[in-house]
Design a protein around this motif. Structure first.
Motif: not given
Length: 357
Positions: A203-209, A248-259, A261-265, A284-289
């Motif tokens: 799993v990878l949780y990418p943030l913007l930027g 790309i080398a880490l090659d995550p199988e799942v990306l965590i997106v929030t309200d 970042t959804e649609g931007q990752i 998909t998780l809620s960013v507020q939590y």
């Protein structure tokens, strides 16, 4: 041997089930809090109280504060979860998701951070300032003769529990804090036991930027508790940028997106070149939590992520609803002896499974 955290969970469960004397409750929707209604002082809430904060300052609260201002939504969330929202008079704009927050004064600045003038105008007995509030801001608030407690960074669940305990002690809600921590640990143990035998997905949780969430963060513990492997944990601690080649080398199988970042990752480089991008796999998780180190965040995010990573293991836990909360599967506080014993069984089983080679 059972580890330190399971023993802590057991102690909390037993203490609350025996000391609070409350009954077992049925599962509730995630909009409910461990404590509800007003939270009056208890016999354990003696004042004055003096605690040393993250700045090394001994902060003294002379009597139970009736006017509390929070400078970050994690502090507000904790007060709401303690059933102590009636004591809060000031919140930031990012706490607007909390029921009734719109009735409190907004102390956010026009840009980032909080407005000193707005905080002072709330005439607080106590200011709760999580570590996201700068030390400079804390010093300025103190120069305005306000009592301010600055919390250290919460890098894991135990730190979240410590913040909750400290908040309860400073605000005269010690019993509610103990119950809230027991509720949090019970749900953590339940999620861990559900995913103990499941294969861990990368799993990878990418943030913007280009930033991502690494090791020694409470979000990393959310991922691992939910049955995932945070691929960025091997690269760095905290929150840093990852270059395209590393992603790309880490090659995550799942990306965590929030309200946020959804649609931007998923469809963007380099994430589109990973297994997650090629297989269209997101959670998909809620960013507020997810981004706020507080008890509800721990419970809701681990439950929702577990349900999405391992739907067969966590079939009784729903994924996110429209407002970002899990609809079912999060047990309510109110712990009898049976619940404490059942939780202990789950804790021991989970610990033994983790000790297998």
């Amino acid at each position: 041997m059972i580890g330190r955290r399971p023993l802590l969970i057991l102690c909390l469960l037993v203490a609350v089930s025996l000391g609070a004397g409350v009954a077992t409750a049925d599962p509730v929707s995630a909009t409910a809090s461990p404590s509800s209604g007003d939270s009056p002082p208890t016999a354990n809430d003696s004042f004055p109280v003096t605690l040393t904060d993250a700045t090394g300052t001994a902060v003294t609260v002379d009597s139970r504060p009736e006017r509390i201002t929070t400078t970050n939504p994690s502090a507000a969330q904790t007060m709401w979860t303690l059933g102590a929202a009636d004591q809060v008079v000031g919140v930031t704009q990012y706490a607007s998701y909390l029921d009734g927050a719109e009735q409190r004064d907004n102390v956010s600045a026009a840009g980032l951070g909080v407005s000193i003038e707005r905080v002072v105008a709330t005439e607080p007995d106590l200011v709760l300032a999580p570590n996201a509030t700068s030390r400079e801001t804390v010093a300025t608030l103190r120069d305005a003769n306000l009592t301010v407690y600055h919390f250290p960074a919460a890098t894991d669940f135990e730190a979240v529990a410590a913040k909750t305990q400290t908040t309860g002690r400073l605000t005269g809600n010690t019993a509610a804090a103990a119950e809230t921590n027991a509720w949090m640990w019970q749900n953590v143990a339940a999620t861990e036991s559900q995913t103990a035998d499941a294969a861990r997905q990368r799993v990878l949780y990418p943030l913007l930027g280009g930033f991502a969430v690494g090791n020694n963060t409470f979000i990393d513990e959310i991922i691992t508790t939910a049955g995932g492997e945070n691929v960025a944990a091997s690269e760095f601690d905290g929150y840093r940028q990852l270059n395209d080649e590393t992603v790309i080398a880490l090659d995550p199988e799942v990306l965590i997106v929030t309200d946020q970042t959804e649609g931007q990752i998923l469809g963007s480089t380099p994430y589109s070149q990973t297994a997650a991008g090629q297989n269209n796999r997101t959670a998909t998780l809620s960013v507020q939590y997810l981004n706020q180190p507080a008890p509800r965040s721990v419970v809701y995010s681990t439950s929702n992520l577990s349900a999405q990573l391992h739907p067969d293991s966590a079939a009784d836990v729903s994924t996110t609803t429209e407002d970002g909360d899990p609809a079912t599967g999060v047990s309510a506080p109110g712990f009898g002896i049976g619940v404490a014993v059942a939780a202990l069984v789950a804790i021991v089983a989970s610990a033994r499974l983790r000790e297998r080679p």
